[in-house]
Design a protein around this motif. Structure first.
Motif, PDB file in Angstrom:
ATOM      1  N   GLY A 130       0.814  -1.216   0.000  1.00  0.00           N
ATOM      2  CA  GLY A 130       0.000   0.000   0.000  1.00  0.00           C
ATOM      3  C   GLY A 130       0.845   1.262   0.000  1.00  0.00           C
ATOM      4  O   GLY A 130       0.488   2.262  -0.640  1.00  0.00           O
ATOM      5  N   LEU A 131       1.975   1.230   0.697  1.00  0.00           N
ATOM      6  CA  LEU A 131       2.875   2.386   0.724  1.00  0.00           C
ATOM      7  C   LEU A 131       3.453   2.679  -0.655  1.00  0.00           C
ATOM      8  O   LEU A 131       3.745   3.824  -0.987  1.00  0.00           O
ATOM      9  CB  LEU A 131       4.017   2.136   1.722  1.00  0.00           C
ATOM     10  CG  LEU A 131       3.668   2.172   3.210  1.00  0.00           C
ATOM     11  CD1 LEU A 131       4.841   1.678   4.036  1.00  0.00           C
ATOM     12  CD2 LEU A 131       3.271   3.578   3.642  1.00  0.00           C
ATOM     13  N   SER A 132       3.625   1.634  -1.452  1.00  0.00           N
ATOM     14  CA  SER A 132       4.232   1.789  -2.780  1.00  0.00           C
ATOM     15  C   SER A 132       3.199   1.683  -3.894  1.00  0.00           C
ATOM     16  O   SER A 132       3.580   1.581  -5.066  1.00  0.00           O
ATOM     17  CB  SER A 132       5.320   0.720  -2.977  1.00  0.00           C
ATOM     18  OG  SER A 132       6.270   0.743  -1.938  1.00  0.00           O
ATOM     19  N   TRP A 133       1.909   1.681  -3.550  1.00  0.00           N
ATOM     20  CA  TRP A 133       0.875   1.437  -4.553  1.00  0.00           C
ATOM     21  C   TRP A 133       0.871   2.489  -5.654  1.00  0.00           C
ATOM     22  O   TRP A 133       0.671   2.179  -6.824  1.00  0.00           O
ATOM     23  CB  TRP A 133      -0.490   1.363  -3.891  1.00  0.00           C
ATOM     24  CG  TRP A 133      -1.555   0.835  -4.797  1.00  0.00           C
ATOM     25  CD1 TRP A 133      -2.635   1.504  -5.296  1.00  0.00           C
ATOM     26  CD2 TRP A 133      -1.644  -0.499  -5.334  1.00  0.00           C
ATOM     27  NE1 TRP A 133      -3.394   0.688  -6.096  1.00  0.00           N
ATOM     28  CE2 TRP A 133      -2.807  -0.557  -6.146  1.00  0.00           C
ATOM     29  CE3 TRP A 133      -0.856  -1.648  -5.206  1.00  0.00           C
ATOM     30  CZ2 TRP A 133      -3.187  -1.717  -6.813  1.00  0.00           C
ATOM     31  CZ3 TRP A 133      -1.234  -2.798  -5.871  1.00  0.00           C
ATOM     32  CH2 TRP A 133      -2.391  -2.817  -6.666  1.00  0.00           C
ATOM     33  N   GLY A 134       1.082   3.755  -5.286  1.00  0.00           N
ATOM     34  CA  GLY A 134       1.123   4.815  -6.291  1.00  0.00           C
ATOM     35  C   GLY A 134       2.222   4.581  -7.305  1.00  0.00           C
ATOM     36  O   GLY A 134       2.010   4.734  -8.525  1.00  0.00           O
ATOM     37  N   MET A 135       3.401   4.171  -6.827  1.00  0.00           N
ATOM     38  CA  MET A 135       4.527   3.894  -7.718  1.00  0.00           C
ATOM     39  C   MET A 135       4.229   2.684  -8.597  1.00  0.00           C
ATOM     40  O   MET A 135       4.561   2.670  -9.784  1.00  0.00           O
ATOM     41  CB  MET A 135       5.785   3.636  -6.893  1.00  0.00           C
ATOM     42  CG  MET A 135       7.034   3.360  -7.722  1.00  0.00           C
ATOM     43  SD  MET A 135       8.425   2.824  -6.699  1.00  0.00           S
ATOM     44  CE  MET A 135       7.862   1.191  -6.188  1.00  0.00           C
ATOM     45  N   ILE A 136       3.581   1.670  -8.007  1.00  0.00           N
ATOM     46  CA  ILE A 136       3.235   0.469  -8.776  1.00  0.00           C
ATOM     47  C   ILE A 136       2.260   0.813  -9.896  1.00  0.00           C
ATOM     48  O   ILE A 136       2.428   0.380 -11.043  1.00  0.00           O
ATOM     49  CB  ILE A 136       2.634  -0.601  -7.843  1.00  0.00           C
ATOM     50  CG1 ILE A 136       3.695  -1.096  -6.855  1.00  0.00           C
ATOM     51  CG2 ILE A 136       2.076  -1.773  -8.657  1.00  0.00           C
ATOM     52  CD1 ILE A 136       3.152  -1.992  -5.771  1.00  0.00           C
ATOM     53  N   ILE A 137       1.227   1.601  -9.570  1.00  0.00           N
ATOM     54  CA  ILE A 137       0.231   2.005 -10.568  1.00  0.00           C
ATOM     55  C   ILE A 137       0.885   2.805 -11.693  1.00  0.00           C
ATOM     56  O   ILE A 137       0.606   2.594 -12.879  1.00  0.00           O
ATOM     57  CB  ILE A 137      -0.896   2.826  -9.922  1.00  0.00           C
ATOM     58  CG1 ILE A 137      -1.721   1.934  -8.987  1.00  0.00           C
ATOM     59  CG2 ILE A 137      -1.795   3.444 -10.979  1.00  0.00           C
ATOM     60  CD1 ILE A 137      -2.413   0.784  -9.678  1.00  0.00           C
ATOM     61  N   ASN A 138       1.776   3.733 -11.332  1.00  0.00           N
ATOM     62  CA  ASN A 138       2.465   4.542 -12.346  1.00  0.00           C
ATOM     63  C   ASN A 138       3.342   3.671 -13.248  1.00  0.00           C
ATOM     64  O   ASN A 138       3.419   3.903 -14.464  1.00  0.00           O
ATOM     65  CB  ASN A 138       3.312   5.617 -11.669  1.00  0.00           C
ATOM     66  CG  ASN A 138       2.465   6.712 -11.044  1.00  0.00           C
ATOM     67  OD1 ASN A 138       1.339   6.966 -11.496  1.00  0.00           O
ATOM     68  ND2 ASN A 138       2.972   7.352 -10.015  1.00  0.00           N
ATOM     69  N   SER A 139       3.975   2.663 -12.664  1.00  0.00           N
ATOM     70  CA  SER A 139       4.811   1.757 -13.456  1.00  0.00           C
ATOM     71  C   SER A 139       3.961   0.946 -14.429  1.00  0.00           C
ATOM     72  O   SER A 139       4.340   0.754 -15.595  1.00  0.00           O
ATOM     73  CB  SER A 139       5.587   0.809 -12.526  1.00  0.00           C
ATOM     74  OG  SER A 139       6.461   1.530 -11.690  1.00  0.00           O
ATOM     75  N   VAL A 140       2.805   0.471 -13.946  1.00  0.00           N
ATOM     76  CA  VAL A 140       1.901  -0.296 -14.809  1.00  0.00           C
ATOM     77  C   VAL A 140       1.355   0.592 -15.930  1.00  0.00           C
ATOM     78  O   VAL A 140       1.229   0.160 -17.078  1.00  0.00           O
ATOM     79  CB  VAL A 140       0.740  -0.894 -13.987  1.00  0.00           C
ATOM     80  CG1 VAL A 140      -0.316  -1.516 -14.892  1.00  0.00           C
ATOM     81  CG2 VAL A 140       1.274  -1.926 -13.003  1.00  0.00           C
ATOM     82  N   ARG A 141       1.058   1.844 -15.603  1.00  0.00           N
ATOM     83  CA  ARG A 141       0.555   2.770 -16.624  1.00  0.00           C
ATOM     84  C   ARG A 141       1.610   3.026 -17.693  1.00  0.00           C
ATOM     85  O   ARG A 141       1.290   3.069 -18.889  1.00  0.00           O
ATOM     86  CB  ARG A 141       0.137   4.097 -15.978  1.00  0.00           C
ATOM     87  CG  ARG A 141      -1.113   4.015 -15.136  1.00  0.00           C
ATOM     88  CD  ARG A 141      -1.528   5.353 -14.599  1.00  0.00           C
ATOM     89  NE  ARG A 141      -1.889   6.272 -15.681  1.00  0.00           N
ATOM     90  CZ  ARG A 141      -2.313   7.511 -15.489  1.00  0.00           C
ATOM     91  NH1 ARG A 141      -2.423   7.994 -14.260  1.00  0.00           N
ATOM     92  NH2 ARG A 141      -2.624   8.271 -16.508  1.00  0.00           N
ATOM     93  N   ARG A 142       2.850   3.187 -17.285  1.00  0.00           N
ATOM     94  CA  ARG A 142       3.920   3.389 -18.262  1.00  0.00           C
ATOM     95  C   ARG A 142       4.119   2.147 -19.120  1.00  0.00           C
ATOM     96  O   ARG A 142       4.337   2.246 -20.331  1.00  0.00           O
ATOM     97  CB  ARG A 142       5.226   3.763 -17.552  1.00  0.00           C
ATOM     98  CG  ARG A 142       5.244   5.181 -16.990  1.00  0.00           C
ATOM     99  CD  ARG A 142       6.671   5.600 -16.648  1.00  0.00           C
ATOM    100  NE  ARG A 142       7.236   4.754 -15.615  1.00  0.00           N
ATOM    101  CZ  ARG A 142       7.149   5.011 -14.313  1.00  0.00           C
ATOM    102  NH1 ARG A 142       6.489   6.096 -13.895  1.00  0.00           N
ATOM    103  NH2 ARG A 142       7.692   4.207 -13.429  1.00  0.00           N
ATOM    104  N   MET A 143       4.026   0.986 -18.488  1.00  0.00           N
ATOM    105  CA  MET A 143       4.223  -0.263 -19.209  1.00  0.00           C
ATOM    106  C   MET A 143       3.102  -0.489 -20.223  1.00  0.00           C
ATOM    107  O   MET A 143       3.344  -0.981 -21.328  1.00  0.00           O
ATOM    108  CB  MET A 143       4.267  -1.433 -18.217  1.00  0.00           C
ATOM    109  CG  MET A 143       4.582  -2.774 -18.850  1.00  0.00           C
ATOM    110  SD  MET A 143       4.864  -4.076 -17.626  1.00  0.00           S
ATOM    111  CE  MET A 143       3.321  -4.043 -16.716  1.00  0.00           C
ATOM    112  N   SER A 144       1.872  -0.114 -19.849  1.00  0.00           N
ATOM    113  CA  SER A 144       0.728  -0.282 -20.752  1.00  0.00           C
ATOM    114  C   SER A 144       0.503   0.947 -21.631  1.00  0.00           C
ATOM    115  O   SER A 144      -0.462   0.988 -22.389  1.00  0.00           O
ATOM    116  CB  SER A 144      -0.534  -0.588 -19.942  1.00  0.00           C
ATOM    117  OG  SER A 144      -0.765   0.423 -18.976  1.00  0.00           O
ATOM    118  N   ARG A 145       1.364   1.973 -21.457  1.00  0.00           N
ATOM    119  CA  ARG A 145       1.317   3.189 -22.264  1.00  0.00           C
ATOM    120  C   ARG A 145      -0.010   3.945 -22.119  1.00  0.00           C
ATOM    121  O   ARG A 145      -0.536   4.509 -23.082  1.00  0.00           O
ATOM    122  CB  ARG A 145       1.587   2.873 -23.739  1.00  0.00           C
ATOM    123  CG  ARG A 145       2.984   2.289 -23.969  1.00  0.00           C
ATOM    124  CD  ARG A 145       3.215   1.982 -25.439  1.00  0.00           C
ATOM    125  NE  ARG A 145       4.555   1.417 -25.634  1.00  0.00           N
ATOM    126  CZ  ARG A 145       5.033   1.032 -26.826  1.00  0.00           C
ATOM    127  NH1 ARG A 145       4.273   1.155 -27.909  1.00  0.00           N
ATOM    128  NH2 ARG A 145       6.258   0.523 -26.911  1.00  0.00           N
TER     129      ARG A 145
END
Length: 234
Positions: free
Chosen positions: A127-142
């Motif tokens: 949960g502490l890193s969820w924002g970073m995880i979401i941003n990484s997934v968004r970049r990966m999926s463009r």
């Protein structure tokens, strides 16, 4: 997304899923449980190696509330995982049967209790890193655009996951498992898929709770910042 970040995400995702499967001891049996435990140990070592710079920077920089919370939880998770794995190796009967242990009840209790606490702490850690995880997934999926419909849909999904997670938490007696050790085990008639869904939804409670709590704190700090700077100027 660069390859190193992708490898980290895959490593952490596989480790999380395998940890959940390892918790389903009454479904997998002892041998599979121990094999999965060894794999999780390797993945955990890889995880810490990839994040070794984080340990060097613990005492450096500004220690905000979020950072102090993150450091504390990360260290708690580290201690829980180390205790769980050491005790797991000591009580092993299939992979490490040559380790002589005369009275293993204490080690079994530590192994089980740290596993359940580690499960909760791991969810908060995510949960502490969820924002970073979401941003990484968004970049990966463009995905670069901001869609109100997508945002509302994901928030509704989060509410449903949390609601089901609360239900599953009572069904699985998570509160009892955190504080009471049952030497005979906790037996349910769940399938592996049902077990994973229930425990992933329980994780969702702590992931979503931590993520949105931090967002609320960040907004409050941003509101207080102009007042503070204005007062200093005056």
């Amino acid at each position: 997304m660069n390859r190193k970040m992708l490898f980290r995400l895959i490593n952490d995702l596989v480790m999380t899923v395998l940890m959940l499967i390892a918790m389903a001891y009454y479904i997998t049996g002892n041998r599979i449980h121990e094999v999965i435990g060894v794999v999780v140990l390797v993945l955990f070592i890889v995880h810490n190696f990839l994040n070794r710079r984080w340990y060097k920077a613990i005492l450096k920089g500004k220690h905000t509330f979020r950072r102090i919370l993150q450091i504390g939880l990360n260290l708690l998770f580290l201690v829980a995982m180390i205790l769980m794995m050491i005790c797991g190796i000591l009580i092993s009967s299939d992979i490490f049967p040559f380790i002589p242990i005369t009275n293993d009840m204490t080690f079994r209790q530590l192994h089980v209790q740290t596993a359940y606490w580690g499960f909760i702490i791991m969810a908060v850690h995510i949960g502490l890193s969820w924002g970073m995880i979401i941003n990484s997934v968004r970049r990966m999926s463009r995905i670069t655009d901001i869609s109100p419909i997508r945002t509302i849909t994901l928030r509704i999904l989060a509410v449903l996951i949390v609601a089901y997670g609360v239900h599953s938490s009572f069904e699985e007696e998570m509160g009892t498992k955190l504080f009471i050790y049952n030497p005979f085990g906790w037996f349910n008639d769940d399938s592996t898929i049902r077990f994973l869904i229930d425990h992933l939804s329980i994780m969702g409670i702590y992931i979503a709770g931590t993520h949105y709590a931090l967002k609320f704190i960040s907004r409050q700090e941003q509101k207080e910042a102009p007042r503070t700077s204005g007062g200093l100027k005056g």
